[in-house]
Design a protein around this motif. Sequence first.
Motif, short mmCIF file in Angstrom:
data_model
loop_
_atom_site.label_atom_id
_atom_site.label_comp_id
_atom_site.label_asym_id
_atom_site.label_seq_id
_atom_site.Cartn_x
_atom_site.Cartn_y
_atom_site.Cartn_z
N ASP A 265 0.86 -1.18 0.00
CA ASP A 265 0.00 0.00 0.00
C ASP A 265 0.90 1.23 0.00
N LEU A 266 1.11 1.80 -1.17
CA LEU A 266 2.01 2.94 -1.32
C LEU A 266 1.20 4.15 -1.76
N ARG A 267 1.13 5.15 -0.91
CA ARG A 267 0.36 6.36 -1.20
C ARG A 267 1.22 7.59 -0.89
N PRO A 268 2.13 7.94 -1.79
CA PRO A 268 3.00 9.09 -1.53
C PRO A 268 2.20 10.39 -1.45
N ARG A 269 2.64 11.27 -0.56
CA ARG A 269 1.98 12.56 -0.38
C ARG A 269 2.62 13.61 -1.29
N LEU A 270 1.77 14.39 -1.94
CA LEU A 270 2.21 15.55 -2.70
C LEU A 270 1.94 16.79 -1.87
N SER A 271 2.98 17.57 -1.60
CA SER A 271 2.85 18.74 -0.74
C SER A 271 3.16 20.02 -1.51
N LEU A 272 2.26 20.98 -1.43
CA LEU A 272 2.51 22.29 -2.02
C LEU A 272 3.23 23.14 -0.98
N MET A 273 4.50 23.46 -1.25
CA MET A 273 5.33 24.17 -0.28
C MET A 273 5.67 25.57 -0.77
N ARG A 274 5.91 26.46 0.20
CA ARG A 274 6.43 27.79 -0.09
C ARG A 274 7.27 28.25 1.10
N ARG A 275 8.05 29.30 0.89
CA ARG A 275 8.80 29.86 2.00
C ARG A 275 7.81 30.52 2.97
N GLU A 276 7.97 30.22 4.26
CA GLU A 276 7.06 30.78 5.25
C GLU A 276 7.20 32.29 5.35
N ASP A 277 8.42 32.81 5.06
CA ASP A 277 8.67 34.25 5.18
C ASP A 277 8.54 34.99 3.86
N LYS A 278 7.96 34.33 2.85
CA LYS A 278 7.80 34.98 1.55
C LYS A 278 6.35 35.43 1.38
N LEU A 279 6.18 36.70 1.04
CA LEU A 279 4.85 37.25 0.82
C LEU A 279 4.37 36.88 -0.58
N LEU A 280 3.26 36.16 -0.65
CA LEU A 280 2.71 35.79 -1.96
C LEU A 280 1.98 36.97 -2.58
N SER A 281 2.22 37.16 -3.87
CA SER A 281 1.53 38.23 -4.60
C SER A 281 0.07 37.84 -4.80
N PRO A 282 -0.80 38.81 -5.13
CA PRO A 282 -2.20 38.48 -5.44
C PRO A 282 -2.31 37.44 -6.56
N ALA A 283 -1.42 37.52 -7.55
CA ALA A 283 -1.46 36.55 -8.64
C ALA A 283 -1.14 35.15 -8.13
N ALA A 284 -0.15 35.04 -7.25
CA ALA A 284 0.21 33.73 -6.70
C ALA A 284 -0.91 33.18 -5.83
#
Length: 310
Positions: A265-284
């Motif tokens: 039973d192999l179910r790899p996790r896909l994680s959406l990561m970003r820098r915690e100290d990076k401000l995301l733009s409205p577009a992002a």
Amino acid sequence: MNLQNLRIFLKVAELEHVTRASEELHLSQPAVTKTIQSLEQEIHLKLLERQGRRIVLTHAGRVLKEYAFQIFALEREMEDELTALRDVEGGEVRLAFNRTAGVYLLPLVVSRFRARYPQVTLHISILNSPEIVQALLNWQLDFGLVESESSLCPAELYVEMTTRDELILVVSPTHKWSKVQVLPIAALGQGELIMREEESVIRGMIEQALDRHGVRMHSLFTLTDNEAVKQMVMSGVGAAIISAFSVQRELMRGELVHVPVSNLDLRPRLSLMRREDKLLSPAARAFCSVLSPILEHGLETIRGLALEGE
């Protein structure tokens, strides 16, 4: 420190080649060399050194490169924020997906995003998970989708959302395992498996799972591309344990057969990561809002697309 000089240094540092950097910057080679020398004189440290015909960064050069990445990432954030004040649908997004999700999930995400935000510029890379993590740490991306458990996320990064893939054994309808109801896990040591290269995250997961059950894997041969693996299996060459994302259409068409394997039973996790100290733009942030429901229903979404294709 002059930012234009720092920009020139960063290009040289990225390419580790003065001539190629000068060509990309549309500057003469002497001008680029003079800029690097000027920077070295300003900080009283050597930034580059020659090793034969190539140049390499000194320790000071590596430190400056890392800070330069941060400075220009912040500059891009500033530009995105100012653009957003003028036009909420403008701006740029820099992202990377791992190879499986990049082929089978990303086109759907981009299609839906472009329909809603046609003015936003997307800079997309398809990379291995470790490369994505490093690019995030170097301030080169807004976010990246990697094959990794949340617990393994570096301290500087934040997991925005996750989904699960599933690794399944597939064979062609003519393969000797195609009629088996449940394959004993020990059979996977018989040399029938076509595997990814040793550096592959998926291969590592498979090997660890087999080791836990005392099964020593003997691969038929290795390939460096999921599509090549899939085509080999469809041709009846061998079997493969592969991402369920990548084979839904072929399973629907009967070109491949899913063979359940006991105790696997192999179910790899896909994680959406970003820098915690990076401000995301409205577009992002807008891109994340489009991506979120697709990730939430990951495998079901791909199955739905496969059914539509039928």
